[in-house]
Motif scaffolding. Structure first.
Motif, mmCIF file in Angstrom:
data_model
loop_
_atom_site.group_PDB
_atom_site.id
_atom_site.type_symbol
_atom_site.label_atom_id
_atom_site.label_comp_id
_atom_site.label_asym_id
_atom_site.label_seq_id
_atom_site.Cartn_x
_atom_site.Cartn_y
_atom_site.Cartn_z
ATOM 1 N N PRO A 63 0.835 -1.205 0.000
ATOM 2 C CA PRO A 63 0.000 0.000 0.000
ATOM 3 C C PRO A 63 0.868 1.253 0.000
ATOM 4 N N ASP A 64 0.442 2.238 -0.778
ATOM 5 C CA ASP A 64 1.178 3.490 -0.889
ATOM 6 C C ASP A 64 0.208 4.552 -1.397
ATOM 7 N N PRO A 65 -0.116 5.565 -0.587
ATOM 8 C CA PRO A 65 -1.081 6.579 -1.015
ATOM 9 C C PRO A 65 -0.685 7.281 -2.319
ATOM 10 N N ALA A 66 0.607 7.262 -2.672
ATOM 11 C CA ALA A 66 1.068 7.904 -3.904
ATOM 12 C C ALA A 66 1.413 6.868 -4.979
ATOM 13 N N GLY A 67 1.061 5.596 -4.756
ATOM 14 C CA GLY A 67 1.432 4.528 -5.685
ATOM 15 C C GLY A 67 0.795 4.668 -7.051
ATOM 16 N N GLU A 68 1.471 4.118 -8.056
ATOM 17 C CA GLU A 68 0.974 4.238 -9.429
ATOM 18 C C GLU A 68 -0.092 3.213 -9.782
ATOM 19 N N ILE A 69 -0.282 2.183 -8.959
ATOM 20 C CA ILE A 69 -1.311 1.181 -9.214
ATOM 21 C C ILE A 69 -2.525 1.550 -8.367
ATOM 22 N N GLU A 70 -3.627 1.864 -9.035
ATOM 23 C CA GLU A 70 -4.825 2.335 -8.326
ATOM 24 C C GLU A 70 -5.974 1.358 -8.522
ATOM 25 N N LEU A 71 -6.677 1.077 -7.432
ATOM 26 C CA LEU A 71 -7.855 0.230 -7.477
ATOM 27 C C LEU A 71 -9.101 1.093 -7.691
ATOM 28 N N PRO A 72 -10.199 0.493 -8.155
ATOM 29 C CA PRO A 72 -11.411 1.283 -8.384
ATOM 30 C C PRO A 72 -11.868 2.076 -7.159
ATOM 31 N N THR A 84 5.906 -9.240 -0.069
ATOM 32 C CA THR A 84 4.848 -8.673 0.764
ATOM 33 C C THR A 84 3.674 -9.641 0.782
ATOM 34 N N LYS A 85 2.609 -9.273 1.452
ATOM 35 C CA LYS A 85 1.410 -10.114 1.489
ATOM 36 C C LYS A 85 0.359 -9.671 0.465
ATOM 37 N N TRP A 86 0.791 -8.863 -0.534
ATOM 38 C CA TRP A 86 -0.115 -8.434 -1.603
ATOM 39 C C TRP A 86 0.517 -8.757 -2.950
ATOM 40 N N ALA A 87 -0.264 -9.344 -3.846
ATOM 41 C CA ALA A 87 0.201 -9.637 -5.201
ATOM 42 C C ALA A 87 -0.559 -8.768 -6.198
ATOM 43 N N HIS A 88 0.164 -8.198 -7.129
ATOM 44 C CA HIS A 88 -0.432 -7.464 -8.245
ATOM 45 C C HIS A 88 -0.314 -8.369 -9.468
ATOM 46 N N VAL A 89 -1.454 -8.684 -10.068
ATOM 47 C CA VAL A 89 -1.490 -9.542 -11.240
ATOM 48 C C VAL A 89 -2.099 -8.745 -12.388
ATOM 49 N N ARG A 90 -1.416 -8.761 -13.513
ATOM 50 C CA ARG A 90 -1.857 -7.994 -14.687
ATOM 51 C C ARG A 90 -1.776 -8.882 -15.915
ATOM 52 N N VAL A 91 -2.796 -8.804 -16.759
ATOM 53 C CA VAL A 91 -2.777 -9.519 -18.029
ATOM 54 C C VAL A 91 -3.184 -8.550 -19.128
ATOM 55 N N VAL A 92 -2.475 -8.644 -20.234
ATOM 56 C CA VAL A 92 -2.785 -7.846 -21.420
ATOM 57 C C VAL A 92 -3.034 -8.828 -22.560
ATOM 58 N N PHE A 93 -4.276 -8.867 -23.012
ATOM 59 C CA PHE A 93 -4.629 -9.740 -24.127
ATOM 60 C C PHE A 93 -4.175 -9.107 -25.439
ATOM 61 N N ASP A 94 -3.915 -9.931 -26.439
ATOM 62 C CA ASP A 94 -3.579 -9.429 -27.766
ATOM 63 C C ASP A 94 -4.856 -8.948 -28.457
ATOM 64 N N TYR A 95 -4.680 -8.166 -29.493
ATOM 65 C CA TYR A 95 -5.813 -7.574 -30.200
ATOM 66 C C TYR A 95 -6.812 -8.615 -30.691
ATOM 67 N N ARG A 153 -6.768 -3.686 -27.072
ATOM 68 C CA ARG A 153 -5.904 -4.578 -26.281
ATOM 69 C C ARG A 153 -6.439 -4.593 -24.864
ATOM 70 N N GLN A 154 -7.238 -5.586 -24.547
ATOM 71 C CA GLN A 154 -7.907 -5.665 -23.251
ATOM 72 C C GLN A 154 -6.911 -5.959 -22.141
ATOM 73 N N THR A 155 -7.028 -5.194 -21.030
ATOM 74 C CA THR A 155 -6.148 -5.362 -19.879
ATOM 75 C C THR A 155 -6.987 -5.551 -18.621
ATOM 76 N N PHE A 156 -6.555 -6.452 -17.764
ATOM 77 C CA PHE A 156 -7.180 -6.660 -16.456
ATOM 78 C C PHE A 156 -6.080 -6.645 -15.405
ATOM 79 N N GLU A 157 -6.388 -6.049 -14.244
ATOM 80 C CA GLU A 157 -5.439 -6.004 -13.130
ATOM 81 C C GLU A 157 -6.165 -6.281 -11.827
ATOM 82 N N TYR A 158 -5.502 -6.994 -10.943
ATOM 83 C CA TYR A 158 -6.043 -7.266 -9.615
ATOM 84 C C TYR A 158 -4.934 -7.149 -8.577
ATOM 85 N N ILE A 159 -5.297 -6.713 -7.400
ATOM 86 C CA ILE A 159 -4.438 -6.803 -6.215
ATOM 87 C C ILE A 159 -5.058 -7.894 -5.353
#
Length: 162
Positions: A63-72, A84-95, A153-159
């Motif tokens: 967690p970081d109030p100034a972090g570049e990864i933002e949740l909804p 850490t005890k948090w994982a950031h997972v990101r997927v970028v699908f091809d066109y 290019r569809q992207t999904f991200e989760y913490i």
């Protein structure tokens, strides 16, 4: 009563990040368009899976109030070089992945096994190309169906907290 410890959670997060991770999307049930159903906690597969892609990025974050990864909800995270005890997972699908398909749900799987006869470097797989789909960690039913367009290019991200 026993309490889960951060040290153990960090270890679980590290094990998870090291696994074979794939992000899948499915057609779901067209009836969900009128009346969305909540995600069950007992699912082990998507409803009518279209395909899945190897995760583009899996990393530790904190967690970081100034972090570049933002949740909804506005919570922010920053990548961490230390576990850490948090994982950031990101997927970028091809066109062209699932171009023209209707997507109603997505899921994150671990320990997927793909057919070893497939070309090296292949990152998108149909259900027929899987030897074992693996285990479903996260399931999300989309509030509005997604019509896949080849020009996006569809992207999904989760913490994921551990």
């Amino acid at each position: 009563m026993a309490a889960l410890q951060d040290d153990g959670r960090i270890g679980e997060c590290a094990i998870f990040i090291s696994r074979s991770l794939h992000f899948a999307w499915g057609r779901g049930n067209p009836a969900w368009d009128a009346a969305p159903e909540p995600e069950p906690t007992t699912a082990s597969a998507l409803v009518d899976e279209i395909g899945r892609r190897s995760v583009t990025q899996a990393q530790f974050v904190q967690p970081d109030p100034a972090g570049e990864i933002e949740l909804p909800g506005g919570q922010r995270f920053t990548p961490s070089p230390a576990p850490t005890k948090w994982a950031h997972v990101r997927v970028v699908f091809d066109y062209n992945d699932a171009a023209g398909e209707t997507v109603r749900e997505v899921g994150l799987f671990f320990d997927t096994q793909v057919d070893p006869a497939l070309p090296a470097g292949q990152r998108y797989f149909t259900p027929a190309q899987l030897i074992n789909p693996g285990r479903l960690k996260v399931l999300e039913r989309l509030p509005n169906k997604l019509i896949r367009e080849a020009g996006v290019r569809q992207t999904f991200e989760y913490i994921l907290p551990f």
